[in-house]
Design a protein around this motif. Structure first.
Motif, PDB file in Angstrom:
ATOM      1  N   TYR A  84     -11.563  -2.685   1.552  1.00 47.04           N
ATOM      2  CA  TYR A  84     -10.785  -1.450   1.439  1.00 47.04           C
ATOM      3  C   TYR A  84     -11.145  -0.744   0.143  1.00 47.04           C
ATOM      4  O   TYR A  84     -11.255  -1.375  -0.908  1.00 47.04           O
ATOM      5  CB  TYR A  84      -9.283  -1.764   1.428  1.00 47.04           C
ATOM      6  CG  TYR A  84      -8.835  -2.443   2.689  1.00 47.04           C
ATOM      7  CD1 TYR A  84      -8.375  -1.706   3.775  1.00 47.04           C
ATOM      8  CD2 TYR A  84      -8.896  -3.832   2.806  1.00 47.04           C
ATOM      9  CE1 TYR A  84      -7.984  -2.329   4.951  1.00 47.04           C
ATOM     10  CE2 TYR A  84      -8.506  -4.461   3.977  1.00 47.04           C
ATOM     11  CZ  TYR A  84      -8.046  -3.706   5.039  1.00 47.04           C
ATOM     12  OH  TYR A  84      -7.671  -4.334   6.190  1.00 47.04           O
ATOM     13  N   LYS A  85     -11.314   0.572   0.250  1.00 45.26           N
ATOM     14  CA  LYS A  85     -11.540   1.405  -0.931  1.00 45.26           C
ATOM     15  C   LYS A  85     -10.262   2.202  -1.159  1.00 45.26           C
ATOM     16  O   LYS A  85      -9.703   2.774  -0.219  1.00 45.26           O
ATOM     17  CB  LYS A  85     -12.721   2.344  -0.726  1.00 45.26           C
ATOM     18  CG  LYS A  85     -13.030   3.178  -1.965  1.00 45.26           C
ATOM     19  CD  LYS A  85     -14.251   4.043  -1.793  1.00 45.26           C
ATOM     20  CE  LYS A  85     -14.510   4.796  -3.085  1.00 45.26           C
ATOM     21  NZ  LYS A  85     -15.662   5.681  -2.990  1.00 45.26           N
ATOM     22  N   ALA A  86      -9.808   2.218  -2.406  1.00 50.30           N
ATOM     23  CA  ALA A  86      -8.591   2.954  -2.743  1.00 50.30           C
ATOM     24  C   ALA A  86      -8.616   3.324  -4.218  1.00 50.30           C
ATOM     25  O   ALA A  86      -9.280   2.670  -5.020  1.00 50.30           O
ATOM     26  CB  ALA A  86      -7.364   2.100  -2.437  1.00 50.30           C
ATOM     27  N   LYS A  87      -7.883   4.370  -4.569  1.00 45.81           N
ATOM     28  CA  LYS A  87      -7.805   4.783  -5.971  1.00 45.81           C
ATOM     29  C   LYS A  87      -7.049   3.755  -6.799  1.00 45.81           C
ATOM     30  O   LYS A  87      -7.271   3.627  -7.993  1.00 45.81           O
ATOM     31  CB  LYS A  87      -7.124   6.145  -6.087  1.00 45.81           C
ATOM     32  CG  LYS A  87      -7.983   7.279  -5.588  1.00 45.81           C
ATOM     33  CD  LYS A  87      -7.321   8.611  -5.820  1.00 45.81           C
ATOM     34  CE  LYS A  87      -8.243   9.711  -5.317  1.00 45.81           C
ATOM     35  NZ  LYS A  87      -7.763  11.034  -5.655  1.00 45.81           N
ATOM     36  N   SER A  88      -6.145   3.041  -6.146  1.00 47.92           N
ATOM     37  CA  SER A  88      -5.361   2.018  -6.827  1.00 47.92           C
ATOM     38  C   SER A  88      -4.887   1.006  -5.797  1.00 47.92           C
ATOM     39  O   SER A  88      -4.888   1.286  -4.592  1.00 47.92           O
ATOM     40  CB  SER A  88      -4.152   2.635  -7.537  1.00 47.92           C
ATOM     41  OG  SER A  88      -3.219   3.097  -6.584  1.00 47.92           O
ATOM     42  N   PRO A 142      -3.382   0.645   2.279  1.00 47.38           N
ATOM     43  CA  PRO A 142      -2.597   1.040   3.460  1.00 47.38           C
ATOM     44  C   PRO A 142      -1.212   0.416   3.606  1.00 47.38           C
ATOM     45  O   PRO A 142      -0.304   1.070   4.113  1.00 47.38           O
ATOM     46  CB  PRO A 142      -3.485   0.632   4.635  1.00 47.38           C
ATOM     47  CG  PRO A 142      -4.863   0.618   4.086  1.00 47.38           C
ATOM     48  CD  PRO A 142      -4.729   0.215   2.652  1.00 47.38           C
ATOM     49  N   THR A 143      -1.026  -0.832   3.173  1.00 42.88           N
ATOM     50  CA  THR A 143       0.290  -1.473   3.312  1.00 42.88           C
ATOM     51  C   THR A 143       0.624  -2.289   2.074  1.00 42.88           C
ATOM     52  O   THR A 143      -0.273  -2.711   1.329  1.00 42.88           O
ATOM     53  CB  THR A 143       0.344  -2.427   4.534  1.00 42.88           C
ATOM     54  OG1 THR A 143      -0.538  -3.536   4.294  1.00 42.88           O
ATOM     55  CG2 THR A 143      -0.038  -1.716   5.824  1.00 42.88           C
ATOM     56  N   GLU A 144       1.914  -2.546   1.870  1.00 40.30           N
ATOM     57  CA  GLU A 144       2.346  -3.380   0.753  1.00 40.30           C
ATOM     58  C   GLU A 144       1.853  -4.811   0.944  1.00 40.30           C
ATOM     59  O   GLU A 144       1.470  -5.476  -0.011  1.00 40.30           O
ATOM     60  CB  GLU A 144       3.870  -3.366   0.649  1.00 40.30           C
ATOM     61  CG  GLU A 144       4.390  -4.105  -0.556  1.00 40.30           C
ATOM     62  CD  GLU A 144       5.893  -4.014  -0.697  1.00 40.30           C
ATOM     63  OE1 GLU A 144       6.460  -4.911  -1.349  1.00 40.30           O
ATOM     64  OE2 GLU A 144       6.506  -3.063  -0.181  1.00 40.30           O
ATOM     65  N   GLU A 145       1.832  -5.282   2.191  1.00 37.77           N
ATOM     66  CA  GLU A 145       1.333  -6.627   2.474  1.00 37.77           C
ATOM     67  C   GLU A 145      -0.120  -6.762   2.038  1.00 37.77           C
ATOM     68  O   GLU A 145      -0.508  -7.752   1.423  1.00 37.77           O
ATOM     69  CB  GLU A 145       1.462  -6.949   3.962  1.00 37.77           C
ATOM     70  CG  GLU A 145       0.925  -8.318   4.299  1.00 37.77           C
ATOM     71  CD  GLU A 145       0.923  -8.624   5.782  1.00 37.77           C
ATOM     72  OE1 GLU A 145       0.559  -9.767   6.109  1.00 37.77           O
ATOM     73  OE2 GLU A 145       1.258  -7.763   6.596  1.00 37.77           O
TER      74      GLU A 145
END
Length: 157
Positions: free
Chosen positions: A39-43, A48-51
């Motif tokens: 997964y790529k994300a800024k943070s 996508p989910t808390e889990e």
């Protein structure tokens, strides 16, 4: 790759965890995230989910990897018996005896906005876990050789 000498079972304290079914040698691989979804994300908190934020491990500035293997049940401790080799392998930091609870320090991979209140209960507990940059220098030195390669490179360790 999950180690057949390890089982997932209830910890009676914080849910499921990993336990040694047989003796495990120092540097033996416990779990491997290598083939997990990336997964790529800024943070971390924008995953996508808390889990996912609570179970995926960070392996670069804006990248996390998850696993469907036993690594998902690996628990944190401020006095761990396991650590990270490369970017994706959880390994024994010392010889581990049958029956021991397998734990690692989540700060060995993380350097993002994710945080958790630690419940390890040991006298040297740091209480808040989340970012390698906040790990005390003496702890970093103790973990030398068991910190994710991306953090070793980022901090020139």
């Amino acid at each position: 790759m999950d180690n057949s000498k390890v089982e997932v079972r209830e910890t009676h304290a914080i849910g499921k965890g990993l336990f040694a079914l047989k003796n495990i040698k120092k540097n033996e691989v416990i779990a491997d995230w290598t083939d997990g979804p990336i997964y790529k994300a800024k943070s971390c908190m924008s995953l996508p989910t808390e889990e996912l934020a609570d179970h995926a491990i960070q392996f670069d500035e804006n990248y996390w990897i998850d696993t469907e293997g036993i690594g998902r049940y690996s628990n944190h401790s401020c006095e761990p018996n396991c650590g990270i080799k490369g970017k994706f392998q959880l390994v024994a930091m010392r010889d581990i005896k049958k029956g021991e609870w397998l734990t690692w320090d989540y700060d060995m991979t993380e350097d993002s906005d994710w945080i958790m209140q630690c419940k390890c209960g040991i006298s040297s507990c740091r209480e808040v876990i989340g970012a390698f940059r906040d790990m005390p220098k003496k702890v970093r030195e103790k973990y030398k050789g068991y910190i994710s390669d991306w953090l070793v490179k980022k901090y020139s360790l």
